[in-house]
Design a protein around this motif. Sequence first.
Motif, mmCIF file in Angstrom:
data_model
loop_
_atom_site.group_PDB
_atom_site.id
_atom_site.type_symbol
_atom_site.label_atom_id
_atom_site.label_comp_id
_atom_site.label_asym_id
_atom_site.label_seq_id
_atom_site.Cartn_x
_atom_site.Cartn_y
_atom_site.Cartn_z
ATOM 1 N N HIS A 1 0.848 -1.190 0.000
ATOM 2 C CA HIS A 1 0.000 0.000 0.000
ATOM 3 C C HIS A 1 0.886 1.243 0.000
ATOM 4 O O HIS A 1 1.876 1.307 0.743
ATOM 5 C CB HIS A 1 -0.916 0.018 1.230
ATOM 6 N N PRO A 2 0.560 2.256 -0.818
ATOM 7 C CA PRO A 2 1.384 3.468 -0.844
ATOM 8 C C PRO A 2 1.148 4.339 0.391
ATOM 9 O O PRO A 2 0.032 4.449 0.888
ATOM 10 C CB PRO A 2 0.916 4.174 -2.123
ATOM 11 N N CYS A 3 2.216 4.938 0.862
ATOM 12 C CA CYS A 3 2.135 5.782 2.063
ATOM 13 C C CYS A 3 2.963 7.045 1.804
ATOM 14 O O CYS A 3 4.091 6.964 1.303
ATOM 15 C CB CYS A 3 2.691 5.021 3.268
ATOM 16 N N CYS A 4 2.412 8.224 2.130
ATOM 17 C CA CYS A 4 3.153 9.465 1.930
ATOM 18 C C CYS A 4 4.350 9.501 2.889
ATOM 19 O O CYS A 4 4.371 8.794 3.902
ATOM 20 C CB CYS A 4 2.245 10.681 2.123
ATOM 21 N N ILE A 5 5.338 10.314 2.571
ATOM 22 C CA ILE A 5 6.570 10.373 3.366
ATOM 23 C C ILE A 5 6.308 10.781 4.820
ATOM 24 O O ILE A 5 6.809 10.129 5.741
ATOM 25 C CB ILE A 5 7.599 11.322 2.711
ATOM 26 N N PRO A 6 5.522 11.846 5.100
ATOM 27 C CA PRO A 6 5.291 12.223 6.505
ATOM 28 C C PRO A 6 4.639 11.097 7.316
ATOM 29 O O PRO A 6 5.027 10.835 8.464
ATOM 30 C CB PRO A 6 4.369 13.447 6.402
ATOM 31 N N CYS A 7 3.642 10.418 6.738
ATOM 32 C CA CYS A 7 2.970 9.331 7.468
ATOM 33 C C CYS A 7 3.909 8.154 7.682
ATOM 34 O O CYS A 7 3.898 7.516 8.735
ATOM 35 C CB CYS A 7 1.715 8.875 6.718
ATOM 36 N N TYR A 8 4.732 7.859 6.664
ATOM 37 C CA TYR A 8 5.666 6.746 6.805
ATOM 38 C C TYR A 8 6.670 7.018 7.926
ATOM 39 O O TYR A 8 6.935 6.153 8.763
ATOM 40 C CB TYR A 8 6.408 6.503 5.493
ATOM 41 N N GLU A 9 7.214 8.227 7.947
ATOM 42 C CA GLU A 9 8.199 8.549 8.971
ATOM 43 C C GLU A 9 7.578 8.563 10.366
ATOM 44 O O GLU A 9 8.231 8.213 11.351
ATOM 45 C CB GLU A 9 8.844 9.898 8.655
ATOM 46 N N GLN A 10 6.307 8.949 10.465
ATOM 47 C CA GLN A 10 5.637 9.001 11.756
ATOM 48 C C GLN A 10 5.252 7.617 12.267
ATOM 49 O O GLN A 10 5.335 7.326 13.460
ATOM 50 C CB GLN A 10 4.381 9.875 11.658
ATOM 51 N N ASN A 11 4.853 6.732 11.353
ATOM 52 C CA ASN A 11 4.274 5.451 11.768
ATOM 53 C C ASN A 11 5.174 4.238 11.590
ATOM 54 O O ASN A 11 4.939 3.211 12.236
ATOM 55 C CB ASN A 11 2.970 5.201 10.995
ATOM 56 N N PHE A 12 6.193 4.337 10.731
ATOM 57 C CA PHE A 12 6.944 3.135 10.409
ATOM 58 C C PHE A 12 8.444 3.244 10.656
ATOM 59 O O PHE A 12 9.159 2.254 10.491
ATOM 60 C CB PHE A 12 6.706 2.753 8.942
ATOM 61 N N THR A 13 8.959 4.408 11.003
ATOM 62 C CA THR A 13 10.390 4.529 11.279
ATOM 63 C C THR A 13 10.645 4.404 12.778
ATOM 64 O O THR A 13 9.730 4.459 13.594
ATOM 65 C CB THR A 13 10.937 5.881 10.780
ATOM 66 N N HIS A 14 11.921 4.221 13.143
ATOM 67 C CA HIS A 14 12.301 4.042 14.547
ATOM 68 C C HIS A 14 12.665 5.384 15.195
ATOM 69 O O HIS A 14 13.011 6.345 14.522
ATOM 70 C CB HIS A 14 13.493 3.096 14.648
ATOM 71 N N LYS A 15 12.595 5.383 16.509
ATOM 72 C CA LYS A 15 12.997 6.561 17.274
ATOM 73 C C LYS A 15 14.453 6.397 17.698
ATOM 74 O O LYS A 15 14.868 5.329 18.158
ATOM 75 C CB LYS A 15 12.098 6.723 18.496
ATOM 76 N N CYS A 16 15.231 7.448 17.525
ATOM 77 C CA CYS A 16 16.654 7.411 17.868
ATOM 78 C C CYS A 16 16.838 7.250 19.376
ATOM 79 O O CYS A 16 16.231 7.977 20.171
ATOM 80 C CB CYS A 16 17.338 8.690 17.377
ATOM 81 N N SER A 17 17.695 6.295 19.783
ATOM 82 C CA SER A 17 17.945 6.049 21.198
ATOM 83 C C SER A 17 18.715 7.181 21.862
ATOM 84 O O SER A 17 18.741 7.282 23.084
ATOM 85 C CB SER A 17 18.734 4.744 21.371
ATOM 86 N N CYS A 18 19.325 8.053 21.051
ATOM 87 C CA CYS A 18 20.100 9.166 21.599
ATOM 88 C C CYS A 18 19.260 10.435 21.721
ATOM 89 O O CYS A 18 19.048 10.954 22.816
ATOM 90 C CB CYS A 18 21.331 9.419 20.742
ATOM 91 N N CYS A 19 18.742 10.936 20.585
ATOM 92 C CA CYS A 19 18.028 12.221 20.601
ATOM 93 C C CYS A 19 16.511 12.073 20.706
ATOM 94 O O CYS A 19 15.796 13.064 20.834
ATOM 95 C CB CYS A 19 18.377 13.039 19.355
ATOM 96 N N GLN A 20 16.002 10.822 20.628
ATOM 97 C CA GLN A 20 14.579 10.537 20.803
ATOM 98 C C GLN A 20 13.683 11.108 19.715
ATOM 99 O O GLN A 20 12.488 11.237 19.894
ATOM 100 C CB GLN A 20 14.098 11.019 22.183
ATOM 101 N N THR A 21 14.251 11.476 18.568
ATOM 102 C CA THR A 21 13.433 11.911 17.438
ATOM 103 C C THR A 21 13.406 10.803 16.389
ATOM 104 O O THR A 21 14.242 9.883 16.409
ATOM 105 C CB THR A 21 13.979 13.204 16.800
ATOM 106 N N ARG A 22 12.441 10.892 15.464
ATOM 107 C CA ARG A 22 12.291 9.870 14.442
ATOM 108 C C ARG A 22 13.472 9.873 13.464
ATOM 109 O O ARG A 22 14.003 10.925 13.130
ATOM 110 C CB ARG A 22 10.997 10.094 13.667
ATOM 111 N N ILE A 23 13.863 8.685 13.019
ATOM 112 C CA ILE A 23 14.929 8.556 12.031
ATOM 113 C C ILE A 23 14.271 8.571 10.661
ATOM 114 O O ILE A 23 13.706 7.568 10.212
ATOM 115 C CB ILE A 23 15.725 7.260 12.245
ATOM 116 N N GLY A 24 14.284 9.724 9.999
ATOM 117 C CA GLY A 24 13.599 9.898 8.727
ATOM 118 C C GLY A 24 14.302 9.187 7.580
ATOM 119 O O GLY A 24 15.397 8.626 7.731
#
Length: 217
Positions: free
Chosen positions: A100-123
């Motif tokens: 299924h196609p997913c836009c970049i913002p939704c993919y980064e919000q829902n399917f990427t990991h959170k950085c163990s150092c800075c706690q932000t999403r790894i885009g």
Amino acid sequence: MRITNACFHPGCFTCVECDKKLVHESFISDDKFNIYCEEDYNRKKACRCSYCKKPIAPKPGEKTVPRLRALGKDFHPEHFVCVSCNESLTGNQYVLTDDHPCCIPCYEQNFTHKCSCCQTRIGLDSKDMSYKEMHWHEACFACKKCSASLVDKPFAAKNTLIFCASCYDAEFASRCDACGETFRPGMKKMEYKSKKWHDKCFQCVVCKQQVGSKPFI
């Protein structure tokens, strides 16, 4: 009647499937100038949208079909949308998630990991460095003590923190009670009561001979 380069007698301007007269009706023509009523064109000729499952057909009197081809499937242009937010993906970048196609913002919000150092999403614009269940931005993948980058270098982890080999040894490695140096992997360690020695450091305090497995006092 005339459509593009084809001419018809009014009585001949009929649907090729059901012979319905189309002079005053909506009609659709294919690339061979065959004329169809809307119902027969949708049933026989039109492909179907993978989103709404309805026929993709040109508007009455128009020859072009408003169809978007993507992922090996056909869509109405307005139906090629992000699986998460339903925003149009026509002309935009997208990522596939379970076909299924997913836009970049939704993919980064829902399917990427959170950085163990800075706690932000790894885009998608950053490399995901991972170890066991932990993930880091490439720029965040550094020694906790000296901040040296650990990309393509040996490192060790302590709980959720990572260290270069030198800093890990300085902070956590077991040390010889005689010379104070750390025990490296593969080194033989001699232990007695609560103390530890390198094999070469486990020697008689008087004659300096290595004791090894000999009796000692």
